[in-house]
Design an enzyme around this catalytic site. Structure first.
Site, mmCIF file in Angstrom:
data_model
loop_
_atom_site.group_PDB
_atom_site.id
_atom_site.type_symbol
_atom_site.label_atom_id
_atom_site.label_comp_id
_atom_site.label_asym_id
_atom_site.label_seq_id
_atom_site.Cartn_x
_atom_site.Cartn_y
_atom_site.Cartn_z
ATOM 1 N N ARG A 332 0.794 -1.228 0.000
ATOM 2 C CA ARG A 332 0.000 0.000 0.000
ATOM 3 C C ARG A 332 0.822 1.270 0.000
ATOM 4 O O ARG A 332 0.511 2.216 -0.716
ATOM 5 C CB ARG A 332 -0.902 -0.010 1.230
ATOM 6 C CG ARG A 332 -1.928 -1.082 1.112
ATOM 7 C CD ARG A 332 -2.719 -1.224 2.363
ATOM 8 N NE ARG A 332 -3.751 -2.221 2.122
ATOM 9 C CZ ARG A 332 -4.584 -2.677 3.036
ATOM 10 N NH1 ARG A 332 -4.492 -2.232 4.283
ATOM 11 N NH2 ARG A 332 -5.484 -3.567 2.723
ATOM 12 N N ARG A 437 1.519 -1.929 7.191
ATOM 13 C CA ARG A 437 0.790 -3.177 7.338
ATOM 14 C C ARG A 437 0.376 -3.705 5.972
ATOM 15 O O ARG A 437 -0.098 -2.941 5.127
ATOM 16 C CB ARG A 437 -0.467 -2.965 8.181
ATOM 17 C CG ARG A 437 -1.366 -4.181 8.216
ATOM 18 C CD ARG A 437 -2.558 -3.988 9.108
ATOM 19 N NE ARG A 437 -3.553 -3.074 8.598
ATOM 20 C CZ ARG A 437 -4.459 -3.369 7.665
ATOM 21 N NH1 ARG A 437 -4.470 -4.555 7.095
ATOM 22 N NH2 ARG A 437 -5.343 -2.474 7.283
HETATM 23 C C1 LIG Z 1 -12.700 0.398 5.489
HETATM 24 C C2 LIG Z 1 -11.709 -0.528 6.111
HETATM 25 C C3 LIG Z 1 -11.476 -1.775 5.555
HETATM 26 C C4 LIG Z 1 -10.565 -2.650 6.120
HETATM 27 N N1 LIG Z 1 -10.350 -3.864 5.525
HETATM 28 C C5 LIG Z 1 -9.473 -4.718 6.090
HETATM 29 C C6 LIG Z 1 -9.264 -6.000 5.502
HETATM 30 O O1 LIG Z 1 -9.840 -6.358 4.482
HETATM 31 N N2 LIG Z 1 -8.395 -6.834 6.111
HETATM 32 C C7 LIG Z 1 -7.726 -6.486 7.245
HETATM 33 O O2 LIG Z 1 -6.980 -7.298 7.764
HETATM 34 N N3 LIG Z 1 -7.933 -5.290 7.825
HETATM 35 C C8 LIG Z 1 -8.784 -4.392 7.278
HETATM 36 N N4 LIG Z 1 -8.971 -3.170 7.872
HETATM 37 C C9 LIG Z 1 -8.367 -2.872 9.171
HETATM 38 C C10 LIG Z 1 -9.135 -3.562 10.289
HETATM 39 O O3 LIG Z 1 -10.502 -3.541 10.000
HETATM 40 C C11 LIG Z 1 -8.930 -2.926 11.643
HETATM 41 O O4 LIG Z 1 -7.592 -2.662 11.858
HETATM 42 C C12 LIG Z 1 -9.409 -3.854 12.738
HETATM 43 O O5 LIG Z 1 -10.704 -4.306 12.478
HETATM 44 C C13 LIG Z 1 -9.353 -3.197 14.109
HETATM 45 O O6 LIG Z 1 -9.940 -4.056 15.056
HETATM 46 P P1 LIG Z 1 -9.867 -3.743 16.587
HETATM 47 O O7 LIG Z 1 -10.545 -4.857 17.277
HETATM 48 O O8 LIG Z 1 -8.456 -3.467 16.973
HETATM 49 O O9 LIG Z 1 -10.655 -2.370 16.812
HETATM 50 P P2 LIG Z 1 -12.109 -1.871 16.383
HETATM 51 O O10 LIG Z 1 -12.823 -2.813 15.526
HETATM 52 O O11 LIG Z 1 -11.924 -0.476 15.907
HETATM 53 O O12 LIG Z 1 -12.912 -1.846 17.743
HETATM 54 C C14 LIG Z 1 -12.735 -0.878 18.717
HETATM 55 C C15 LIG Z 1 -13.669 -1.161 19.865
HETATM 56 O O13 LIG Z 1 -13.306 -0.354 20.965
HETATM 57 C C16 LIG Z 1 -14.411 0.306 21.495
HETATM 58 N N5 LIG Z 1 -13.877 1.557 22.052
HETATM 59 C C17 LIG Z 1 -12.972 2.415 21.506
HETATM 60 N N6 LIG Z 1 -12.699 3.398 22.356
HETATM 61 C C18 LIG Z 1 -13.415 3.175 23.472
HETATM 62 C C19 LIG Z 1 -13.557 3.852 24.713
HETATM 63 N N7 LIG Z 1 -12.871 4.948 24.997
HETATM 64 N N8 LIG Z 1 -14.425 3.334 25.621
HETATM 65 C C20 LIG Z 1 -15.126 2.204 25.352
HETATM 66 N N9 LIG Z 1 -15.021 1.525 24.202
HETATM 67 C C21 LIG Z 1 -14.175 2.009 23.284
HETATM 68 C C22 LIG Z 1 -15.394 0.433 20.375
HETATM 69 O O14 LIG Z 1 -16.703 0.521 20.875
HETATM 70 C C23 LIG Z 1 -15.140 -0.872 19.618
HETATM 71 O O15 LIG Z 1 -15.884 -1.890 20.214
HETATM 72 C C24 LIG Z 1 -9.871 -2.275 7.286
HETATM 73 C C25 LIG Z 1 -10.092 -1.019 7.849
HETATM 74 C C26 LIG Z 1 -10.962 -0.136 7.242
HETATM 75 C C27 LIG Z 1 -11.066 1.252 7.788
#
Ligand SMILES: Cc1cc2nc3c(=O)[nH]c(=O)nc-3n(C[C@H](O)[C@H](O)[C@H](O)COP(=O)(O)OP(=O)(O)OC[C@H]3O[C@@H](n4cnc5c(N)ncnc54)[C@H](O)[C@@H]3O)c2cc1C
Ligand code: FES
Lengths: 640, 270
Positions: A332, A437
């Site tokens: 990317r 990444r």
């Molecule tokens: C459009 C898009 C497409 C993508 N496609 C891909 C893909 O095809 N393959 C891939 O590997 N990755 C992809 N990614 C990246 C990937 O989706 C994310 O990096 C990953 O899903 C993040 O997961 P996470 O569990 O770390 O956080 P998130 O899914 O962001 O979850 C965060 C959680 O924390 C909670 N939270 C946050 N702050 C607080 C707070 N202060 N108090 C209480 N709760 C809080 C929220 O409610 C949520 O439940 C994509 C990203 C985007 C933007």
């Protein structure tokens, strides 16, 4: 000065994780229920962790600001998830996935972490299939794969263009099962606004209920943050609008080090900005690069022409030209910068000149329109909704946009921060992707952390804490943290200004994109470091936060998040300024090869920069953790 | 689409928005004129614009739910001109663009209304009942780490594809808001079908459908009288055929339970 011990186990690379699991302290089953663990966040990382820890017998409280765990930003991931299954028999292996990920990260991640990620990748797919995740299949009934950037094998598993949705629904179903069984106490509409540190250990959180406004204190034996990435510091990004950095930023202000904040990922294929009103940028999945070809006109004069009027001979398929061995599937950061260079040369497409074509006409000739529809129909539909154009007839117009943050809270091999008792999972930590990444690796990392790493490594910490030794929520530290939160709320509501929060978020985003976006310079970063503190002052002097503290108040929520983004933005620029090299997503114009590629400086920068808060108004401290490559040679990353 | 305005020509519209400070407060419609609106603007961006204006002039912004703004998280939930998610087909509120409206239009905006979705404020309602249904049975009980190799269990492509069609549900609740009985049958049918179509979902198939339907009824959702307004407004166009499948599954499970008792309890995670 923070102590940064990465705790990487000794021994051969491929044995480290197995041996570590065997050596690590365990909590016996009867004692597990005496430990309480707080999980903040229920995206892929948080849901998988909460469900698995509860299955093991720990008492789990899970907090999300969303109205349901199923809404976490993970739901939006489109393209897929990597795993070294080698189901295609195309030469994939754990080692190859490890190597691709490490190289993709421009040799700025830890070898041991990345190897573990590659090892557990195979278990993730098994787990998800058993949960009923409807991955794409071949006619024989076995799992299908596609290719993603930075790899020469086909190892990406997918569920149409909704892989994140399906994986999250799988993790959410596991979480729901444990909630239904009374093993997890789920708190929705609950935003963590402070971390409570007692005796140097993370022991609780302060939560604001977003509907009632009630502030509550929660103590635990350990706190896990799985709160996602901080890309909305740029305002316009592919993130969900509510994604924010508050949890990690407030933990940083309580002493957790923030590592490599300048490693931000700009995704090459997004729908370009159409106007000032814009609130978000929409990603067109990387999977499109399997069949779409990226080009710009060879001649500047053609830039404003309709693409269908530009003959084949006058098109420059620049990725295929510059990177013949990876072509349209180069990583990317490489693809984004190449697109920027083409636009800087004046060959960019569309009114604004900020766009390149992603063309499916070859694929349509090869597969037929229905074949293309089968693979990418939903993405073409999204494109049509937003732009009112059909990508079956004219090439898509795309441009890079902020998409992911590799930086995050510093963690050791056990995913524990320098603050004992604080664990950080998923995009919120910095651990596995180095300076860039690869596609389909974030979902892999989130689920690896939650299903397969934390359930082991948290035991090592808890086993050293006497059961039920956690402090009660009435202690001074909890009261002080709560006061901290309420004081900030009072200050917002009393602010005499007139400007909505969004006004400052937009301005911050423009500053960040201009000075700390795809290409960074010393001068630009120094300018940003002047402008951001000024913006911060203006924010506090002239923001207006209407409404009250004891109801649903979306302006108040936004105000706290933007206040944190402004501070984080400053740190991001500072980190970018101090890293006098180019690597992965961090491109300093001063440090490039004659052909415009990144020039890394391994002699001086083969380290993690972990920033430590020093108090308001003081310059934070830059700690470093050296990256020792024992098994791989740090080479010049080439995709040519 | 109701109308189609060519790009570039700016619009003037009036938003007629349901304002209600809280569940116990009285609610009413308030008009907000908006001029100079680009047809490329999304409907939620128009709400942003109106809210910024309200904030600047000392008013209180309109509360509305949103997050991903690309039709996948299921958070946004406005009934627009009487139709959940507005005039488009197969889209969520956040995917509606102003080019669907004509200059001078008055656009009526309300929350999703249903007994089981109590109002929180303005356009925001509480859809926690969906989570409760899921917690009762919307899962396959499989411990982390206990799964066999993924390819040991081939799934015919047609079944996997159909399961995916059902699994595409984003849990927004438009189906409930569109139904005159406020029934959640399409939502439950989608979930039950997704897992029930896969071999992995078979062991708990009866228990799942009984528990989920029971919880749905207890949450105050109405009965399905086969009008299928639900499918028509679904942003993912989930087919009403899944409702027939749910009915069959429920019937079979009830009959089987009569002969071989099946617990409808949600547990099993222990
Ligand atoms: C459009 C898009 C497409 C993508 N496609 C891909 C893909 O095809 N393959 C891939 O590997 N990755 C992809 N990614 C990246 C990937 O989706 C994310 O990096 C990953 O899903 C993040 O997961 P996470 O569990 O770390 O956080 P998130 O899914 O962001 O979850 C965060 C959680 O924390 C909670 N939270 C946050 N702050 C607080 C707070 N202060 N108090 C209480 N709760 C809080 C929220 O409610 C949520 O439940 C994509 C990203 C985007 C933007
Ligand atoms: S905001 Fe996510 S579906 Fe509309």
């Amino acid at each position: 000065m923070a102590k940064l011990d990465s705790k990487i186990p000794s021994g051969p690379l491929a044995d480290k994780w197995r041996r570590h699991k065997a050596d690590i302290r365990l909590v016996n089953p009867a004692n597990k229920r005496k430990y309480e663990v707080i999980v903040v966040g229920a995206g892929l990382a948080g849901s998988s962790a909460a469900a698995t820890l509860a299955e093991l017998g720990y008492r789990v409280k899970c907090f999300v600001f969303h109205d349901s765990p199923r809404r976490a930003h993970s739901i939006a991931a489109q393209g897929g998830i990597n795993a070294a299954k080698n189901y295609q028999n195309d030469g994939d292996s754990v080692h190859r996935l490890f190597y691709d990920t490490l190289k993709g990260g421009d040799y700025r991640a830890r070898e041991a972490n990345v190897h573990r990620l590659a090892e557990v990748s195979v278990n993730i797919i098994d787990q998800c299939v058993a949960q009923g995740v409807p991955f794409a299949r071949e006619y024989g009934g076995l799992l299908a794969n596609r290719s993603f950037g930075g790899a020469q094998v086909s190892r990406t598993f997918y569920a149409r263009g909704q892989t994140g949705q399906q994986l999250l629904l799988g993790a959410y179903s596991a979480l729901s099962r444990t909630v239904g069984a009374g093993l997890v106490e789920l708190h929705t509409h609950s935003e963590m606004l402070d971390l409570v540190v007692v005796g140097g250990h993370a022991k609780g959180v302060i939560i604001r209920h977003l509907i009632t406004g009630e502030i509550t204190r929660h103590s635990a034996d350990a706190v896990i943050l799985a709160t996602g990435g901080y890309g909305n510091v740029f305002n316009l990004s592919t993130y969900a609008r509510q994604s924010n950095a508050t949890a990690i930023w407030r933990a940083y202000k309580r002493g957790a080090c923030l590592a490599n904040p300048c490693y931000t990922q700009i995704h090459p294929t997004c729908i370009p900005v159409s106007g000032e009103h814009q609130s978000k940028l929409t990603l067109m999945s990387e999977s499109l690069r399997n069949d779409g070809r990226i080009w710009v006109p060879k001649k500047k004069e053609d830039a404003k022409k309709s693409p269908n009027d530009i003959p084949e001979a006058d098109r420059d398929y620049f990725l295929e030209r510059i990177y013949p061995s990876f072509g349209n599937l180069c990583p990317r950061d490489v693809a984004s910068r190449a697109a920027k260079r083409m636009c800087d040369e004046g060959r960019g497409a569309g009114e604004s000149g900020l766009g390149v074509y992603l063309d499916f006409s070859d694929a349509i000739r090869r597969l037929g329109e229905s074949g293309v529809r089968e693979r990418y129909g939903n993405l073409f539909d999204i494109y049509h909704e937003i732009t009112a154009e059909s990508a079956y007839r004219t090439p898509m117009r795309i441009y890079p946009a902020v998409h992911y943050t590799m930086g995050g809270l510093w963690v050791d091999y056990n995913l524990m921060s320098n603050l004992p008792g604080l664990f950080v999972l998923g995009e919120a930590n910095f651990s596995d992707h180095g300076a860039n990444r690869l596609g389909a690796s974030a979902l892999m990392q989130g689920l690896a952390d939650g299903y397969f790493v934390i359930p082991y490594t948290i035991g090592d910490y808890l086993a050293q804490q006497p059961p039920s030794s956690r402090p009660g929520p009435d202690s001074a530290e909890f009261r002080q943290a709560e006061e901290n939160v309420t004081a900030m709320t009072r200050r917002f509501l009393a602010s005499p200004g007139k400007e909505p929060v969004s006004h400052f978020h937009k301005r911050l985003g423009k500053l960040m994109w201009e000075y700390c976006g795809m290409a960074r310079t010393r001068q630009g970063l120094e300018t940003a470091l002047q402008k951001i503190p000024a913006l911060r002052e203006e924010f506090w002097a002239s923001v207006r936060v209407p409404g009250s503290a004891d109801t649903l108040n979306q302006s108040l929520e936004q105000a706290g998040r933007v206040a944190d983004f402004i501070e984080l933005g400053e740190l991001l620029c500072r980190d970018a300024l101090m890293r006098e090299e180019s690597c992965g997503g961090h491109f300093r114009e001063e440090h490039q090869h004659p052909d415009g590629e990144c020039r890394r400086d391994d002699a001086n920068f083969a380290h993690v920069a972990a920033w430590e808060y020093q108090g308001e108004g003081r310059t934070p401290l830059r700690n470093t953790e050296p990256l020792n490559y024992e098994f791989t040679k740090m080479s010049v990353r080439s995709y040519k | 689409m109701a109308a189609s305005t060519p790009s570039k020509q700016l619009l003037s519209v009036t938003l007629r928005v349901w304002r209600q400070a809280g569940p116990q407060e009285p609610g009413r419609f308030v008009d907000y004129p908006a001029a100079g609106v680009s047809p490329d603007m999304s409907f939620l961006e128009l709400l942003d614009m109106v809210n910024d204006g309200l904030t600047k002039t000392g008013g209180e912004p309109i509360a509305f739910a949103h997050d991903c703004r690309e039709g996948i998280c299921g958070t946004c939930s406005c009934t627009i001109n009487g139709k959940p998610h507005g005039p488009g087909k197969g889209i969520a509120t956040c995917q509606l663009y102003l080019r669907s409206f004509a200059d001078g239009d008055t656009i009526v905006v309300e929350p999703f209304r249903a007994r089981a979705f109590p109002l929180v404020k303005d356009l925001v309602t509480d859809r926690a009942a969906f989570d409760q249904i899921q917690q009762a049975g919307g899962f396959i009980s499989v411990r982390t780490g206990a799964a066999p190799d993924a390819n040991t269990l081939p799934v015919p492509k047609a079944d996997a594809d159909l399961a995916m069609d059902a699994a595409a549900c984003i849990g927004c609740g438009a189906c409930v808001a569109a139904c005159k009985n406020a029934s959640a049958m399409l939502f439950v049918a989608a979930k039950v079908s997704h897992l029930g179509l896969l071999p992995q979902g078979q062991p708990e198939r009866d228990r799942r459908v009984l528990a989920m339907v029971q919880t749905m009824d207890a949450a105050g959702f109405g009965n399905c009288t086969n009008q299928y307004e639900c499918s028509a407004v679904c942003p993912k166009l989930i087919s009403q055929d899944f409702i027939a499948r749910l009915n069959r599954d429920y019937l079979t499970a009830t009959v089987r339970a009569a002969f071989r008792p099946t617990s409808a309890g949600g547990g099993g995670a222990g």
